[in-house]
Design an enzyme around this catalytic site. Structure first.
Site, PDB file in Angstrom:
ATOM      1  N   GLU A   1       0.847  -1.204   0.000  1.00  0.00           N
ATOM      2  CA  GLU A   1       0.000   0.000   0.000  1.00  0.00           C
ATOM      3  C   GLU A   1       0.876   1.244   0.000  1.00  0.00           C
ATOM      4  O   GLU A   1       2.107   1.152   0.110  1.00  0.00           O
ATOM      5  CB  GLU A   1      -0.906  -0.003   1.230  1.00  0.00           C
ATOM      6  CG  GLU A   1      -1.981  -1.071   1.189  1.00  0.00           C
ATOM      7  CD  GLU A   1      -2.849  -1.026   2.417  1.00  0.00           C
ATOM      8  OE1 GLU A   1      -3.820  -0.268   2.419  1.00  0.00           O
ATOM      9  OE2 GLU A   1      -2.525  -1.723   3.396  1.00  0.00           O
TER      10      GLU A   1
ATOM     11  N   HIS B   1      -9.249   9.221   3.056  1.00  0.00           N
ATOM     12  CA  HIS B   1      -8.872   8.108   2.190  1.00  0.00           C
ATOM     13  C   HIS B   1      -9.132   8.558   0.756  1.00  0.00           C
ATOM     14  O   HIS B   1     -10.199   9.100   0.454  1.00  0.00           O
ATOM     15  CB  HIS B   1      -9.700   6.868   2.515  1.00  0.00           C
ATOM     16  CG  HIS B   1      -9.155   5.624   1.895  1.00  0.00           C
ATOM     17  ND1 HIS B   1      -9.222   5.384   0.538  1.00  0.00           N
ATOM     18  CD2 HIS B   1      -8.499   4.558   2.420  1.00  0.00           C
ATOM     19  CE1 HIS B   1      -8.641   4.217   0.274  1.00  0.00           C
ATOM     20  NE2 HIS B   1      -8.191   3.700   1.406  1.00  0.00           N
TER      21      HIS B   1
ATOM     22  N   ARG C   1      -1.012   8.933   1.511  1.00  0.00           N
ATOM     23  CA  ARG C   1      -2.418   9.288   1.283  1.00  0.00           C
ATOM     24  C   ARG C   1      -2.707  10.772   1.195  1.00  0.00           C
ATOM     25  O   ARG C   1      -3.595  11.190   0.472  1.00  0.00           O
ATOM     26  CB  ARG C   1      -3.242   8.751   2.434  1.00  0.00           C
ATOM     27  CG  ARG C   1      -3.605   7.368   2.172  1.00  0.00           C
ATOM     28  CD  ARG C   1      -4.613   6.908   3.134  1.00  0.00           C
ATOM     29  NE  ARG C   1      -4.609   5.471   2.960  1.00  0.00           N
ATOM     30  CZ  ARG C   1      -5.049   4.618   3.823  1.00  0.00           C
ATOM     31  NH1 ARG C   1      -5.565   5.058   4.950  1.00  0.00           N
ATOM     32  NH2 ARG C   1      -5.006   3.347   3.580  1.00  0.00           N
TER      33      ARG C   1
ATOM     34  N   HIS D   1     -11.457   9.418   6.810  1.00  0.00           N
ATOM     35  CA  HIS D   1     -11.173   7.998   7.038  1.00  0.00           C
ATOM     36  C   HIS D   1     -10.585   7.706   8.416  1.00  0.00           C
ATOM     37  O   HIS D   1     -10.986   6.744   9.055  1.00  0.00           O
ATOM     38  CB  HIS D   1     -10.199   7.540   5.949  1.00  0.00           C
ATOM     39  CG  HIS D   1      -9.864   6.086   5.968  1.00  0.00           C
ATOM     40  ND1 HIS D   1     -10.835   5.102   5.859  1.00  0.00           N
ATOM     41  CD2 HIS D   1      -8.676   5.436   6.067  1.00  0.00           C
ATOM     42  CE1 HIS D   1     -10.244   3.911   5.885  1.00  0.00           C
ATOM     43  NE2 HIS D   1      -8.941   4.085   6.027  1.00  0.00           N
TER      44      HIS D   1
ATOM     45  N   ARG E   1      -0.844   8.991   8.745  1.00  0.00           N
ATOM     46  CA  ARG E   1      -0.706   7.560   9.047  1.00  0.00           C
ATOM     47  C   ARG E   1      -0.406   6.769   7.784  1.00  0.00           C
ATOM     48  O   ARG E   1      -1.042   6.964   6.741  1.00  0.00           O
ATOM     49  CB  ARG E   1      -2.015   7.043   9.642  1.00  0.00           C
ATOM     50  CG  ARG E   1      -2.033   5.548   9.898  1.00  0.00           C
ATOM     51  CD  ARG E   1      -3.401   5.123  10.382  1.00  0.00           C
ATOM     52  NE  ARG E   1      -4.383   5.289   9.341  1.00  0.00           N
ATOM     53  CZ  ARG E   1      -4.866   4.297   8.591  1.00  0.00           C
ATOM     54  NH1 ARG E   1      -4.446   3.058   8.765  1.00  0.00           N
ATOM     55  NH2 ARG E   1      -5.770   4.539   7.669  1.00  0.00           N
TER      56      ARG E   1
END
Ligand code: SIN
Length: 539
Positions: free
Chosen positions: A118, A239, A285, A346, A381
């Protein structure tokens, strides 16, 4: 109506996601555990997690590399000590989930874990159960925990406020909570030696979110109200890719799709991520969400598109079974067409400040999982580090709580509803709820400005005053309790954002587009006085 009861327990756990259940399983070895959860035991954010748990589980990876990736993504605000301890304890906790709880992590033909990739990760290190990891973890944890005699699960019960010794003129310590039984409307009292917040995040503060309806910032606001320190609330993670479909309520298109080669495109088929980052679709992100936001503003389109058709139907149906089935329900065949996606709120990277054992500054109050701020995530994060953090800190807190010394007053002051009368003005609650979420989405979203933040603060202050009046003058209902917590959480996010005069990680303010070394520190808020503390109004 049945009379109120007083329930005595060693450890009160508020919330029933991965952090709460894992803590309960471990702590039940040395004490009675009572889990209080607002709805059903599986109505937790963990259940919706698709990708998995990040941990070093392959030979081409190392703890140092996992720590480096986390710190780089965290944009200068990670606590390195916490990062190192979390990544080093991760592999053993993952093995415990597999061996003690029977979680069937997906493996390859040779028996090794089939790890996902990811954003932000430079190695494959996301251990998963197909693409429904959270649901599988919950099934196994609930099965185990419900067989442990030392654990009681109270579903459909909401915590209204934590009990604090300071209310009795003593040194502050937490000794339990008032809980509302949703089915009877009776307020009960739980007295505990240690109280553990595992209540999840606050995505419902925003109009569009991947979070379940339960995520309204309960834990953060109730802890703040009794004097707990709250950190970095301005870092709310969006997100990049939720399914864009009016009928799909918050369905996530996992970042793992980009890990397997998914490409973000405009409606005309042009790929755009190369213009924003050399890591393209696998940039952290904050970068991807801002890129999509900017593309949607440039083109005026309602969404962008995630195209993974080139991986072929056989691979996609096998690797993304759940996403394939869900998107098909909405008429999108991801093996043949790009998926329309938009960003949505998110993950709350800020939260109740804790030490390396999950302990807050209030004796006997702990916070684990998304409700906490450990220092692992910094300003952004890294994907799948959250289930890892929940596991590691739940395990650590379960060891530490046994050292808590009980505090309790001689006589408990019962919950008072004052001159409360039953309200027939549910419309006020619904209106304020909606206004907070719209205000936050429009003014405190992916891209912020001083003026927008000022407007948001003004609106939220007005709503908060109204709630205060309403809250104390009418009977407390579940909706009102949630609204009160939602408003305070929104207030803390805006308050933090207004005090960070820079752009860093998830906080981007067009009036200060660069990061400033002066702000390379956490924003810590505590109810009360002091230079960095929000002055208490009435919370
Ligand atoms: C995802 O599957 O994209 C979500 C993973 C995460 O938020 O950590």
């Amino acid at each position: 109506m049945r009379p109120s009861t007083i329930i005595e327990t060693d450890y009160l756990v508020i919330g029933s996601g991965l952090a709460g259940l894992y803590f309960a399983a471990k702590a039940s070895a040395h004490g009675r555990v009572t889990i209080v959860t607002k709805r059903g035991v599986k109505d937790a954010t963990t259940t919706l997690a698709q990708a998995g748990v990040a941990a070093v589980l392959s030979d081409d990876d190392s703890l140092e590399q996992h720590a480096r990736d986390t710190i780089k993504t965290g944009a200068g605000l990670c606590n390195e000590k916490i990062v190192n301890l979390t990544v080093s304890e991760g592999p053993a906790r993952v093995s415990d989930l597999a061996e003690s709880f029977g979680v069937p992590f997906t493996t390859k033909a040779d028996g090794a874990y089939d790890l996902g990739l990811e954003g932000g990760h430079t190695r494959r290190r996301v251990v998963r159960v197909d693409d429904f990891t959270g649901a599988a973890i919950m099934d196994h944890l609930v099965e185990t925990v419900s067989k442990i005699p030392n654990i009681t699960i109270m579903e459909n019960h909401m915590v209204v406020d934590l009990l604090s010794m300071a209310k009795y003129g003593k040194e502050n310590a937490c000794f339990g909570a008032f809980i509302l039984d949703r089915s009877t409307g009776v307020m009960d009292t739980v007295i505990s030696r240690a109280t553990v917040l595992a209540s999840g995040g606050a995505g419902k503060v925003y109009l569009y979110t991947s979070n379940p309806d339960t995520a309204v910032g309960d834990g953060i606001s109730m802890a703040y109200r009794i004097g707990a320190e709250v950190s970095n609330m301005e870092f709310f993670q969006f997100h990049p890719t939720l399914l864009y479909n009016p009928k799909a309520k918050s369905f996530l298109i996992s970042e793992a799709l980009r890990g397997e080669g998914g490409i973000l495109k405009r409606a005309d088929g042009t790929a755009f991520m190369a213009a924003y980052s050399e890591m393209r679709e696998l940039a952290p992100r904050d970068v991807v969400a801002r890129a999509i936001d900017s593309e949607m503003k440039i083109t005026g389109d309602d969404s962008v598109f995630l195209d993974i058709t080139h991986r072929g139907a056989e691979f996609l149906k096998e690797r993304f079974t759940n996403i394939y089935k869900e998107t098909l329900r909405f008429g999108i065949d991801m093996t043949e067409q790009p998926i329309p996606v938009v960003p949505a709120a998110h993950y709350c990277c800020g939260g109740v400040q804790v030490d390396e054992w999950g302990a807050t500054n209030i004796p006997n109050l702990f916070a684990i999982g998304e409700v906490s701020h450990t220092g692992l995530h910094g300003a952004c994060r890294m994907a799948s580090n959250s289930l890892l953090e929940a596991l590691v800190f739940a395990g650590r807190a379960a060891e530490r709580v046994r050292e808590c010394e009980a505090h309790r007053p001689k006589e408990i002051i019962p919950w008072k509803s004052g001159h409360a009368v039953s309200s027939d003005e549910g419309v006020v609650v619904a209106h304020n709820w909606d206004e907070i979420r719209r205000t936050m989405w429009n003014y405190v979203g992916i891209v912020r400005s001083n003026r927008r933040l000022q407007r948001a603060m003004h609106r939220i202050n007005m709503i908060s005053d109204e709630i205060h009046h309403y809250y104390w003058n009418f009977l407390v209902t579940p909706e009102l309790i949630e609204l009160r917590n939602l408003a305070l959480t929104a207030d803390l996010i805006v308050y933090g954002a207004q005090r960070r005069l820079e752009s860093r990680g998830l906080h981007f303010n067009i009036d200060y587009p660069e990061a400033s070394p002066f702000y390379a520190r956490d924003t810590r808020l505590r109810r009360g006085n002091g230079p960095n503390h929000k002055p208490s109004r009435f919370w």
